[in-house]
Design a protein around this motif. Structure first.
Motif, mmCIF file in Angstrom:
data_model
loop_
_atom_site.group_PDB
_atom_site.id
_atom_site.type_symbol
_atom_site.label_atom_id
_atom_site.label_comp_id
_atom_site.label_asym_id
_atom_site.label_seq_id
_atom_site.Cartn_x
_atom_site.Cartn_y
_atom_site.Cartn_z
ATOM 1 N N VAL A 51 31.353 25.539 41.328
ATOM 2 C CA VAL A 51 32.737 25.827 41.713
ATOM 3 C C VAL A 51 33.527 25.834 40.435
ATOM 4 N N LEU A 52 34.434 26.932 40.128
ATOM 5 C CA LEU A 52 35.280 27.198 38.966
ATOM 6 C C LEU A 52 36.707 27.030 39.418
ATOM 7 N N THR A 53 37.576 26.581 38.442
ATOM 8 C CA THR A 53 39.170 26.827 38.538
ATOM 9 C C THR A 53 39.272 28.232 38.501
ATOM 10 N N THR A 54 40.503 28.773 38.656
ATOM 11 C CA THR A 54 40.866 30.200 38.674
ATOM 12 C C THR A 54 40.939 30.423 36.997
ATOM 13 N N GLN A 55 41.414 29.508 35.942
ATOM 14 C CA GLN A 55 41.200 29.666 34.829
ATOM 15 C C GLN A 55 39.900 29.676 34.169
ATOM 16 N N GLU A 56 38.886 29.053 34.616
ATOM 17 C CA GLU A 56 37.525 29.179 34.168
ATOM 18 C C GLU A 56 36.745 30.702 34.871
ATOM 19 N N ALA A 57 37.350 30.810 35.796
ATOM 20 C CA ALA A 57 36.738 32.268 36.695
ATOM 21 C C ALA A 57 37.407 33.346 35.779
ATOM 22 N N ALA A 58 38.636 33.405 35.405
ATOM 23 C CA ALA A 58 39.263 34.573 34.812
ATOM 24 C C ALA A 58 38.638 34.740 33.354
ATOM 25 N N ASP A 59 38.483 33.345 32.746
ATOM 26 C CA ASP A 59 37.773 33.247 31.204
ATOM 27 C C ASP A 59 36.497 33.961 31.388
ATOM 28 N N GLY A 87 41.659 39.878 48.108
ATOM 29 C CA GLY A 87 40.423 39.709 49.217
ATOM 30 C C GLY A 87 39.122 40.297 48.276
ATOM 31 N N ARG A 88 39.297 40.667 47.175
ATOM 32 C CA ARG A 88 38.123 41.181 46.492
ATOM 33 C C ARG A 88 36.958 40.165 46.030
ATOM 34 N N ILE A 89 37.515 39.063 45.829
ATOM 35 C CA ILE A 89 36.685 37.698 45.634
ATOM 36 C C ILE A 89 37.206 36.547 46.349
ATOM 37 N N PRO A 90 36.181 36.133 47.095
ATOM 38 C CA PRO A 90 36.464 35.115 47.957
ATOM 39 C C PRO A 90 37.009 33.683 47.085
ATOM 40 N N TYR A 91 37.623 32.676 47.733
ATOM 41 C CA TYR A 91 38.203 31.702 47.084
ATOM 42 C C TYR A 91 38.335 30.629 48.208
ATOM 43 N N GLU A 92 38.435 29.513 48.030
ATOM 44 C CA GLU A 92 38.752 28.283 48.953
ATOM 45 C C GLU A 92 39.801 27.356 48.117
ATOM 46 N N CYS A 93 40.585 26.833 49.203
ATOM 47 C CA CYS A 93 41.577 25.536 48.543
ATOM 48 C C CYS A 93 41.093 24.404 49.520
ATOM 49 N N PRO A 94 40.394 23.716 48.431
ATOM 50 C CA PRO A 94 40.026 22.391 49.086
ATOM 51 C C PRO A 94 41.251 21.361 49.500
ATOM 52 N N ALA A 95 40.796 20.764 50.530
ATOM 53 C CA ALA A 95 41.666 19.875 51.200
ATOM 54 C C ALA A 95 42.928 20.513 51.403
ATOM 55 N N ALA A 96 44.357 19.776 51.356
ATOM 56 C CA ALA A 96 45.297 20.297 51.248
ATOM 57 C C ALA A 96 46.171 20.707 50.135
ATOM 58 N N GLY A 97 45.256 21.031 48.945
ATOM 59 C CA GLY A 97 45.547 21.516 47.643
ATOM 60 C C GLY A 97 46.067 22.697 47.507
ATOM 61 N N ARG A 98 46.840 23.106 46.429
ATOM 62 C CA ARG A 98 47.300 24.268 46.247
ATOM 63 C C ARG A 98 46.563 25.023 45.281
ATOM 64 N N HIS A 99 45.552 24.382 44.560
ATOM 65 C CA HIS A 99 44.865 24.883 43.542
ATOM 66 C C HIS A 99 43.407 25.670 44.416
ATOM 67 N N VAL A 138 36.886 28.710 43.082
ATOM 68 C CA VAL A 138 36.116 30.016 43.236
ATOM 69 C C VAL A 138 34.530 29.800 42.709
ATOM 70 N N ARG A 139 33.799 30.242 43.666
ATOM 71 C CA ARG A 139 32.244 30.150 43.313
ATOM 72 C C ARG A 139 31.798 30.876 42.432
#
Length: 164
Positions: free
Chosen positions: A75-83, A99-111, A114-115
């Protein structure tokens, strides 16, 4: 889930690339199956998949590029995925929100997370779409006889297409 050191490791190439270039040339000549020889002389065969990964790693490092090894379910952060995709983080976020790439927001986090598997799937789909567009453009250019024209004719046709 944040990546741990055991899950994801980036390795920089050595400063002196000569040894890496020698290894790259050697691996290019070795037919599968290859084997590893331990310090005690014990030999272990390399599965074909491992041999291909080793060749890819050595080839990239011999060109001075760093390598990151990570499991596909990473699981990557958005910055890692962008890189990974070679795009900006805002561009990645637009792809996520569309919706082109699925993602999740764990718990109640804002971050967003991305797999890696989803990033790789998007990359492959995107490459296929670009290839399809190029095939269509080539077919249309052939049908229009643009390959028979001079460079000046082709440039004029492009100019007309851009204006139209």
């Amino acid at each position: 889930m944040a990546a741990t050191a055991a899950q994801m490791r980036t390795t920089l190439p050595p400063e002196d690339l000569e040894a890496m270039l020698d290894l790259s040339r050697f691996l290019g000549q070795v037919a599968e199956p290859a084997a590893l020889v331990g310090p005690d002389g014990q030999t272990v065969g390399l599965p074909a998949e491992v041999h291909r990964v080793l060749m890819d790693v050595v080839h990239a490092m011999s060109q001075g590029r760093a390598i990151t090894v990570a499991p596909v379910d990473q699981v990557l952060t958005t910055q890692e995925a962008a890189d990974f995709l070679g795009i900006s983080r805002p561009t990645l976020v637009k792809l996520l929100e569309s919706g082109r790439i699925p993602y999740e927001c764990p718990a109640a986090g804002r971050h967003r997370r991305v797999r890696l598997a989803d990033i790789v799937a998007y990359q492959q789909q995107s490459a296929q779409e670009r290839g399809d567009v190029l095939d269509t453009m080539t077919r249309e250019a052939t049908d229009l006889g643009l390959y028979d024209d001079t460079a000046a004719d082709y440039t004029a046709a492009l100019r007309r297409a851009r204006e139209g």
